[in-house]
Design a protein around this motif. Structure first.
Motif, PDB file in Angstrom:
ATOM      1  N   THR A   9       0.833  -1.196   0.000  1.00 30.69           N
ATOM      2  CA  THR A   9       0.000   0.000   0.000  1.00 30.69           C
ATOM      3  C   THR A   9       0.873   1.254   0.000  1.00 30.69           C
ATOM      4  O   THR A   9       2.072   1.211   0.300  1.00 30.69           O
ATOM      5  CB  THR A   9      -0.886   0.032   1.254  1.00 30.69           C
ATOM      6  OG1 THR A   9      -0.046   0.192   2.410  1.00 30.69           O
ATOM      7  CG2 THR A   9      -1.727  -1.230   1.379  1.00 30.69           C
ATOM      8  N   THR A  10       0.240   2.362  -0.312  1.00 34.81           N
ATOM      9  CA  THR A  10       0.942   3.651  -0.311  1.00 34.81           C
ATOM     10  C   THR A  10       1.589   3.911   1.040  1.00 34.81           C
ATOM     11  O   THR A  10       2.733   4.363   1.109  1.00 34.81           O
ATOM     12  CB  THR A  10      -0.035   4.785  -0.668  1.00 34.81           C
ATOM     13  OG1 THR A  10      -0.518   4.562  -1.993  1.00 34.81           O
ATOM     14  CG2 THR A  10       0.644   6.131  -0.594  1.00 34.81           C
TER      15      THR A  10
ATOM     16  N   ARG B 110       4.888  11.650  -1.293  1.00 30.96           N
ATOM     17  CA  ARG B 110       3.666  11.486  -2.088  1.00 30.96           C
ATOM     18  C   ARG B 110       3.720  10.188  -2.894  1.00 30.96           C
ATOM     19  O   ARG B 110       4.778   9.820  -3.403  1.00 30.96           O
ATOM     20  CB  ARG B 110       3.519  12.643  -3.080  1.00 30.96           C
ATOM     21  CG  ARG B 110       3.380  14.003  -2.446  1.00 30.96           C
ATOM     22  CD  ARG B 110       3.343  15.111  -3.501  1.00 30.96           C
ATOM     23  NE  ARG B 110       4.524  15.163  -4.356  1.00 30.96           N
ATOM     24  CZ  ARG B 110       5.667  15.784  -4.059  1.00 30.96           C
ATOM     25  NH1 ARG B 110       5.807  16.389  -2.905  1.00 30.96           N
ATOM     26  NH2 ARG B 110       6.669  15.793  -4.916  1.00 30.96           N
ATOM     27  N   ASP B 111       2.559   9.570  -3.066  1.00 26.24           N
ATOM     28  CA  ASP B 111       2.424   8.401  -3.939  1.00 26.24           C
ATOM     29  C   ASP B 111       2.638   8.870  -5.374  1.00 26.24           C
ATOM     30  O   ASP B 111       2.070   9.872  -5.797  1.00 26.24           O
ATOM     31  CB  ASP B 111       1.019   7.835  -3.770  1.00 26.24           C
ATOM     32  CG  ASP B 111       0.735   6.621  -4.640  1.00 26.24           C
ATOM     33  OD1 ASP B 111       1.636   6.157  -5.367  1.00 26.24           O
ATOM     34  OD2 ASP B 111      -0.407   6.141  -4.588  1.00 26.24           O
ATOM     35  N   ASN B 112       3.463   8.157  -6.139  1.00 29.08           N
ATOM     36  CA  ASN B 112       3.671   8.549  -7.534  1.00 29.08           C
ATOM     37  C   ASN B 112       2.802   7.727  -8.495  1.00 29.08           C
ATOM     38  O   ASN B 112       2.925   7.873  -9.706  1.00 29.08           O
ATOM     39  CB  ASN B 112       5.151   8.496  -7.934  1.00 29.08           C
ATOM     40  CG  ASN B 112       5.701   7.092  -8.048  1.00 29.08           C
ATOM     41  OD1 ASN B 112       4.980   6.101  -8.004  1.00 29.08           O
ATOM     42  ND2 ASN B 112       7.006   7.004  -8.192  1.00 29.08           N
TER      43      ASN B 112
ATOM     44  N   ASN C 224       3.852   2.240  -8.043  1.00 28.02           N
ATOM     45  CA  ASN C 224       4.537   1.430  -7.028  1.00 28.02           C
ATOM     46  C   ASN C 224       5.696   2.187  -6.406  1.00 28.02           C
ATOM     47  O   ASN C 224       6.766   1.634  -6.188  1.00 28.02           O
ATOM     48  CB  ASN C 224       5.027   0.096  -7.594  1.00 28.02           C
ATOM     49  CG  ASN C 224       3.893  -0.848  -7.860  1.00 28.02           C
ATOM     50  OD1 ASN C 224       2.848  -0.768  -7.211  1.00 28.02           O
ATOM     51  ND2 ASN C 224       4.065  -1.725  -8.814  1.00 28.02           N
TER      52      ASN C 224
ATOM     53  N   ILE D 214       7.094   6.222  -4.462  1.00 27.70           N
ATOM     54  CA  ILE D 214       6.932   7.453  -3.708  1.00 27.70           C
ATOM     55  C   ILE D 214       7.836   8.497  -4.331  1.00 27.70           C
ATOM     56  O   ILE D 214       8.917   8.187  -4.823  1.00 27.70           O
ATOM     57  CB  ILE D 214       7.341   7.234  -2.231  1.00 27.70           C
ATOM     58  CG1 ILE D 214       6.455   6.167  -1.577  1.00 27.70           C
ATOM     59  CG2 ILE D 214       7.325   8.521  -1.429  1.00 27.70           C
ATOM     60  CD1 ILE D 214       4.981   6.477  -1.549  1.00 27.70           C
TER      61      ILE D 214
END
Length: 120
Positions: free
Chosen positions: A2-3, A71-73, A76, A78
């Motif tokens: 998960t993020t 931040r989530d990119n 898969n 960050i």
């Protein structure tokens, strides 16, 4: 993964980098990981990345990264903006570098690729 787990792993990588804990950093990488930095070039394999990092920390023994937000990119991984400060022992001069870093993970949570970009 998960993020939130990706963010935890990215924070761990930055913390270990700020602690200059090369042995524990190396364990975060997949054996076939890659690393690209607009500042320092491209490296293939965890051994080559470890060698580069050893050289980096010898040159910048007080290197430290400030990261205000992760931040989530959406791939898969960050991304985060950073400010790196340190002293270049080859010149004795203080260095401040701004950039954007993206960390991509394997399905098991190891670092597969890191990309470091100079600011646009």
């Amino acid at each position: 993964m998960t993020t939130n787990l990706f963010i935890e792993r990215a924070k761990k990588y930055v913390t270990l980098s700020n602690d200059h804990d090369l042995a524990r950093i190396k364990c975060l990488f997949a054996d076939d990981a890659t690393y690209h930095s607009d500042y320092f070039g491209t490296y293939h394999g965890s051994d080559a990345i470890h060698t580069m990092m050893t050289s980096f920390f010898a040159r910048f023994p007080d290197a430290y990264w400030e990261v205000p937000e992760y931040r989530d990119n959406g791939q898969n991984g960050i991304e985060f903006a950073f400010v790196m400060t340190g002293t270049d022992v080859s010149t004795g001069e203080p260095v401040t570098r701004h950039g954007l870093e993206r960390i991509y993970f394997t399905s098991t949570g190891l670092i597969q690729h890191i990309a470091v970009y100079k600011p646009a």
